[in-house]
Enzyme design. Structure first.
Site, mmCIF file in Angstrom:
data_model
loop_
_atom_site.group_PDB
_atom_site.id
_atom_site.type_symbol
_atom_site.label_atom_id
_atom_site.label_comp_id
_atom_site.label_asym_id
_atom_site.label_seq_id
_atom_site.Cartn_x
_atom_site.Cartn_y
_atom_site.Cartn_z
ATOM 1 N N ARG A 168 -4.858 -3.088 -7.694
ATOM 2 C CA ARG A 168 -4.545 -3.884 -6.492
ATOM 3 C C ARG A 168 -3.054 -4.206 -6.449
ATOM 4 O O ARG A 168 -2.435 -4.168 -5.382
ATOM 5 C CB ARG A 168 -5.378 -5.154 -6.454
ATOM 6 C CG ARG A 168 -6.838 -4.921 -6.113
ATOM 7 C CD ARG A 168 -7.605 -6.227 -6.075
ATOM 8 N NE ARG A 168 -7.144 -7.105 -5.005
ATOM 9 C CZ ARG A 168 -7.519 -8.375 -4.878
ATOM 10 N NH1 ARG A 168 -8.326 -8.933 -5.774
ATOM 11 N NH2 ARG A 168 -7.068 -9.107 -3.874
ATOM 12 N N CYS A 201 -1.938 -14.383 -6.781
ATOM 13 C CA CYS A 201 -3.111 -13.521 -7.009
ATOM 14 C C CYS A 201 -3.617 -13.083 -5.641
ATOM 15 O O CYS A 201 -2.822 -12.803 -4.754
ATOM 16 C CB CYS A 201 -4.188 -14.265 -7.816
ATOM 17 S SG CYS A 201 -4.815 -15.772 -7.038
#
Length: 281
Positions: A179, A239
């Site tokens: 990611r 995040c």
């Protein structure tokens, strides 16, 4: 209490009048907390209460898990029977280690003593301690939680953008390498893959042993160093939505650092067409 508490140590104090034990399990696909609450009712630490993470998110925000205002936070904690002067022990059953998010919130809003149960419910069971089945009873009385926000622990999009432009802080991303690199699609619609330019990648999973216990402080320091992060220099954790960034913030404090959390994280940054974005693919 220390920031981490063992099942044995929790068992020794669990019945004391000012100890509050909270199950704060959160799953990404369980926005209303139904599945997490069902798991709590299937087995929980005696005396624990379930607190859905959604109750601790700003109701007015379009983002999934944003810092609430002091009044909302104080109300949620008071309704759960928790006061700011209580000794608060948090645990979860989530792969996201969501108790770190609630530790960050409580610390930010002025709770005086907050600990995470190392290894969570599985460690409690493995140590031979009993579990209860069924819903928890209502608190005997509301708690007295007076919330004062310590904004040194949080960063906004504008502040992170300023850090990126000035190069005066290490932006540390807790997401998986795929990611972070932009090689994997984001789970939320409208969010571009990639990362904040100049960010470093330290997947939150690197801070845990295989059984879910936190690694030692020295091993956490090694993980920070391997990711190129210097805890002595300014840092900001990010995040996907602000949950696992709090794992890095907790880890940083275990090794003597202070790591504010970019609360909007990649969900906000990656969905804003005006922000710069980087990929490693």
């Amino acid at each position: 209490m220390p920031p981490l508490i063992t099942p044995q140590d929790l068992s020794a104090i669990a019945g004391e009048a000012d100890v509050r034990i909270l199950d704060v399990t959160y799953f990404l696909d369980d926005a209303d907390g139904t599945s997490a609450r069902r798991g709590f009712e299937d087995g929980h630490i005696p005396g624990a209460r379930f607190l859905p993470l959604g109750a601790l998110a700003d109701r007015e925000s379009d983002l999934p898990m944003t810092l609430p205002g002091p009044e909302q936070f104080a109300h949620a904690m008071s309704e759960a029977g928790v006061g700011h002067a209580d000794r608060i022990v948090l645990y979860d059953r989530s792969p996201l280690h969501s108790s770190a998010r609630v530790w960050w919130l409580l610390t930010l809003f002025g709770a005086q003593s907050v600990s995470l149960l190392d290894g969570g419910l599985e460690a409690w069971r493995a140590a031979g301690h009993p579990v209860m089945v069924g819903p928890a009873g209502a608190p005997e009385a509301p708690g007295l939680f007076v919330a004062h926000a310590d904004l040194a622990r949080v960063r906004s999009l504008r502040e992170v953008l300023t850090h990126v432009e000035a190069g005066d802080a290490q932006i540390v991303d807790a997401r998986s390498p795929g990611r972070f690199a932009g090689a994997e699609p984001e789970p939320r619609p409208g969010v571009e893959p990639g990362h904040i330019p100049g960010a470093l990648n330290l997947p939150y999973s690197k801070l845990f042993e295989a059984d879910g216990r936190w690694k030692s402080a020295s091993a956490i320091a090694d993980a920070f160093a391997a990711a190129g992060v210097d805890p002595a220099r300014p840092m900001v954790a990010t995040c996907g939505s602000g949950i696992t960034a709090c794992v890095l913030a907790f880890g940083a404090e275990r090794i003597g650092g202070l790591m504010p959390v970019y609360d909007g994280s990649w969900t906000e940054w990656g969905s804003d067409p005006s922000t710069p974005k980087a990929k490693d693919v």
